[in-house]
Design an enzyme around this catalytic site. Structure first.
Site, mmCIF file in Angstrom:
data_model
loop_
_atom_site.group_PDB
_atom_site.id
_atom_site.type_symbol
_atom_site.label_atom_id
_atom_site.label_comp_id
_atom_site.label_asym_id
_atom_site.label_seq_id
_atom_site.Cartn_x
_atom_site.Cartn_y
_atom_site.Cartn_z
ATOM 1 N N LYS A 12 0.966 -0.768 0.233
ATOM 2 C CA LYS A 12 0.029 0.373 0.034
ATOM 3 C C LYS A 12 1.367 1.279 0.142
ATOM 4 O O LYS A 12 2.017 1.288 0.112
ATOM 5 C CB LYS A 12 -0.722 0.109 0.866
ATOM 6 C CG LYS A 12 -0.438 0.177 2.456
ATOM 7 C CD LYS A 12 -0.168 1.290 2.959
ATOM 8 C CE LYS A 12 0.894 1.804 4.680
ATOM 9 N NZ LYS A 12 1.185 3.432 4.525
ATOM 10 N N ASP A 142 -3.197 -0.948 9.619
ATOM 11 C CA ASP A 142 -3.404 -1.400 7.277
ATOM 12 C C ASP A 142 -3.651 -2.540 7.113
ATOM 13 O O ASP A 142 -3.657 -2.601 5.422
ATOM 14 C CB ASP A 142 -1.526 -0.745 7.257
ATOM 15 C CG ASP A 142 -1.419 0.534 7.276
ATOM 16 O OD1 ASP A 142 -2.264 1.451 7.497
ATOM 17 O OD2 ASP A 142 0.087 0.313 7.458
#
Ligand code: C5P
Length: 305
Positions: A12, A142
């Site tokens: 990410k 996350d």
């Protein structure tokens, strides 16, 4: 035939990483736009008595620093899923890392998300999506996004994710550092910088959302922002020069990925990414690759059951 499930999960990046004050639980309030890009870790799970993990990586990466004991996020993910269903299953987890370790690209979170999905399939649990997302949030801030992928808004401490519809493909040049940066250390530096004037509640600029909606790459580049960047640059000043080089190489935007040290350079398309990557490679600052985004989150790529 040996039962096995193979899952990949992407790295990410944060197009915006707004960081607010420390909360009562010690985490920081975040307002972020996540994007998943085409760098992947791969997780293979097979049945076993105990929960174990082995780690290997692409030749350019080092796995030094990735624990192989109970603290590995993949082990925690397998145990959490088994506990959630009242089971005591073991599993042999094999991680193959393509995402830089401690690079600010959520490689550990990708492994956690991939292991949740892989064990769910191996053990034939059919856990509901909302439950998987909730378990993911317990593993790390996350991890829910690594399940979701594509582009999403993150709030809370990053674990509350809402998909964001965007158009078009973005090409990112990624400059990796040989030496990683510790996320908690960067947050601590952020706190030191805000001792006198505390951080304000974070917000996502409307300009970025609107640039994403109309697929205006140059405007997206202009509105990239990362509240951890200054803190990370205080710990690793040489990264500032790397970002500057990328701008000189004509990237639309240059930004640190999450808590760093990976640097990201937004390009117009694949051809432009090739050109910018070539220019950065010549400077020998670290490994340079490029990847498109958005890409899907964790997904099963093979199974033999
Ligand atoms: O949630 P995760 O395990 O990824 O967080 C790693 C560390 O990063 C935390 O222990 C904390 O120091 C810091 N962090 C934070 N605020 C957040 C997310 C992470 O302070 N929103």
């Amino acid at each position: 035939m040996t039962a096995a499930v193979v899952v990949t999960a992407p790295a990410k990046i944060n197009l915006v990483l707004g960081v607010g004050p420390v909360r009562a639980d010690g985490f920081h309030a975040l307002a972020t736009v996540y994007q998943a890009i085409g760098l992947f870790d791969q997780v293979t799970v097979t049945p076993a008595e105990d929960v174990t993990v082995t780690v290997e990586a692409d030749p350019r990466l080092t796995v030094a620093g990735v624990p192989t004991d109970e603290s590995n996020i993949a082990v925690r993910a397998a145990r959490l899923l088994a506990d959630h269903h009242g089971l005591e299953h073991g599993v042999a987890i094999s991680l193959h890392k393509g995402i830089p370790v401690a690079g600010g690209m959520a490689g550990g979170s990708a492994d956690g998300a991939a292991t949740l999905l892989a064990c769910d399939r191996l053990w034939n649990l059919r856990t509901r999506r909302e439950e998987l997302l909730e378990l993911a949030g317990r593993l790390g801030s996350d991890v829910p996004f690594a399940l979701l992928g594509c582009t999403a808004i993150g709030s809370g401490r990053g674990e509350v994710v809402t998909p964001l519809m965007t158009r078009g493909e973005y090409w990112w040049v990624v400059l990796e550092s040989v030496v990683g940066l510790s996320t908690p250390a960067v947050y601590r530096e952020f706190d030191v910088m805000h001792e006198v004037s505390p951080a304000r509640p974070p917000e996502i600029p409307d300009e970025l959302i609107s640039a994403l909606r109309r697929y205006d790459v140059a405007a997206v580049g202009m509105h990239l922002s990362n509240d951890l960047q200054q803190a990370a640059l205080r710990l690793r000043p040489e990264l500032g020069r790397a970002l500057e080089q990328g701008r000189l190489e004509s990237a639309h935007g240059a930004i640190l990925s999450g808590s760093g040290p990976s640097c990201l350079f937004l390009c117009e398309g694949r051809a432009h990414a090739l050109q910018v990557a070539g220019g950065l490679r010549a400077l020998e600052l670290g490994h340079v690759s490029f990847a498109p985004g958005p890409v899907p989150g964790a997904r099963i790529v093979a199974k033999e059951l």
